[in-house]
Motif scaffolding. Structure first.
Motif, PDB file in Angstrom:
ATOM      1  N   GLU A  45       5.819   6.591  -9.037  1.00 32.95           N
ATOM      2  CA  GLU A  45       4.410   6.207  -8.885  1.00 32.95           C
ATOM      3  C   GLU A  45       3.730   7.100  -7.861  1.00 32.95           C
ATOM      4  OE1 GLU A  45       3.914   2.065  -8.014  1.00 32.95           O
ATOM      5  OE2 GLU A  45       5.346   1.459  -9.538  1.00 32.95           O
ATOM      6  N   GLY A  53       0.770  -1.236   0.000  1.00 31.51           N
ATOM      7  CA  GLY A  53       0.000   0.000   0.000  1.00 31.51           C
ATOM      8  C   GLY A  53       0.800   1.283   0.000  1.00 31.51           C
ATOM      9  N   THR A  54       1.991   1.297  -0.617  1.00 33.11           N
ATOM     10  CA  THR A  54       2.744   2.563  -0.648  1.00 33.11           C
ATOM     11  C   THR A  54       2.049   3.576  -1.550  1.00 33.11           C
ATOM     12  OG1 THR A  54       4.217   1.953  -2.484  1.00 33.11           O
ATOM     13  CG2 THR A  54       4.938   1.387  -0.235  1.00 33.11           C
ATOM     14  N   ASN A  55       1.353   3.104  -2.590  1.00 27.80           N
ATOM     15  CA  ASN A  55       0.593   4.055  -3.424  1.00 27.80           C
ATOM     16  C   ASN A  55      -0.623   4.580  -2.664  1.00 27.80           C
ATOM     17  OD1 ASN A  55       1.613   4.428  -6.309  1.00 27.80           O
ATOM     18  ND2 ASN A  55       1.915   2.253  -5.941  1.00 27.80           N
TER      19      ASN A  55
HETATM   20  C1  GRF Z   1       3.948  -1.457  -7.337  1.00 26.16           C
HETATM   21  O1  GRF Z   1       4.901  -1.990  -8.236  1.00 26.16           O
HETATM   22  C2  GRF Z   1       2.809  -0.904  -8.131  1.00 26.16           C
HETATM   23  O2  GRF Z   1       3.216  -0.406  -9.382  1.00 26.16           O
HETATM   24  C3  GRF Z   1       1.934  -2.090  -8.332  1.00 26.16           C
HETATM   25  O3  GRF Z   1       2.030  -2.839  -7.136  1.00 26.16           O
HETATM   26  C4  GRF Z   1       3.327  -2.604  -6.544  1.00 26.16           C
HETATM   27  C5  GRF Z   1       3.191  -2.308  -5.074  1.00 26.16           C
HETATM   28  O4  GRF Z   1       2.381  -1.186  -4.931  1.00 26.16           O
HETATM   29  N1  GRF Z   1       0.591  -1.649  -8.591  1.00 26.16           N
HETATM   30  P1  GRF Z   1       1.971  -0.695  -3.432  1.00 26.16           P
HETATM   31  O5  GRF Z   1       3.266  -0.417  -2.697  1.00 26.16           O
HETATM   32  O6  GRF Z   1       1.207  -1.840  -2.778  1.00 26.16           O
HETATM   33  O7  GRF Z   1       1.150   0.536  -3.647  1.00 26.16           O
END
Ligand code: GRF
Length: 202
Positions: free
Chosen positions: A172, A11-13
């Protein structure tokens, strides 16, 4: 703009969207939904006081049944926009049609290159000089909908998949909140012909 964010992992995005909302992005994160009960992104949501829900796909006996349950859960929050953020499920055409024009996904490649998984290793194997990430509207084509915004990073000597992924992930976290801002401000939409319309004057 009321939104719901779907996750499966770290979930970093999601965190980037949470941070942007705290800093003025005009969205109301109504809920974070995960298909994985142990997704760390659920902790991020709880820390931010955002309602969470888990819909474990293992509790359903078909992809269609899961997607129907997921749509009902999403709609209970009445979002104007649904974000897939590290959501690792392939969605059925009926589900995608239901959210046509109001569901975004982030994919870690310069689409249309490297649709699918393991994009960073595949970019290295293809000796790409550039790589990156794409935000796109979700359509029935996996990782293939109309592109809203892309970010490019150089592929550097000595890169491995982890180093390249980290460089892409940084971008991202910039482009996803920006794409959401454009939609929340009414400046960007998907028209009936499936084209991205950007109105700089709005
Ligand atoms: C990232 O590579 C993103 O591009 C893909 O999932 C991976 C982890 O994303 N959608 P997140 O850290 O869980 O948001």
């Amino acid at each position: 703009l009321p939104i719901v964010v779907l996750i499966s992992g770290g979930g970093t995005n999601l965190q980037a969207i949470i941070d942007a909302a705290r800093d003025g992005l005009p969205v109301d994160i109504r809920a974070v939904i995960s298909n994985q009960p142990d997704a760390y992104g659920l902790q991020r949501a709880k820390k931010a006081g955002i309602p969470t829900a888990v819909l474990d796909h293992r509790d359903f006996d078909s992809r269609e049944a899961f997607d129907q349950g997921l749509a009902a859960l999403i709609d209970s929050f009445q979002p104007g926009l649904v974000l897939l953020a590290g959501f690792m499920r392939i969605l059925t055409p009926a589900f995608v049609r239901h959210y046509q024009g109001r569901m975004l996904n982030i994919h870690p490649s310069l689409l249309p290159k490297f649709q699918g998984l393991h994009t960073h290793q595949r970019a290295l194997d293809a000796a790409e000089k550039e790589h990156g990430a794409s935000i796109h509207f979700v359509t029935e084509e996996l990782d293939g909908g109309p592109i809203i915004i892309q970010a490019r990073v150089p592929v550097l000597p000595g890169d491995d998949a982890e180093k390249l992924a980290a460089r892409v992930l940084e971008k991202e976290h910039i482009i996803y909140p920006l794409a959401v801002r454009w939609i929340a401000e009414g400046r960007l939409s998907l028209n009936g012909a499936g084209q991205v319309v950007f109105d700089n004057q709005a």
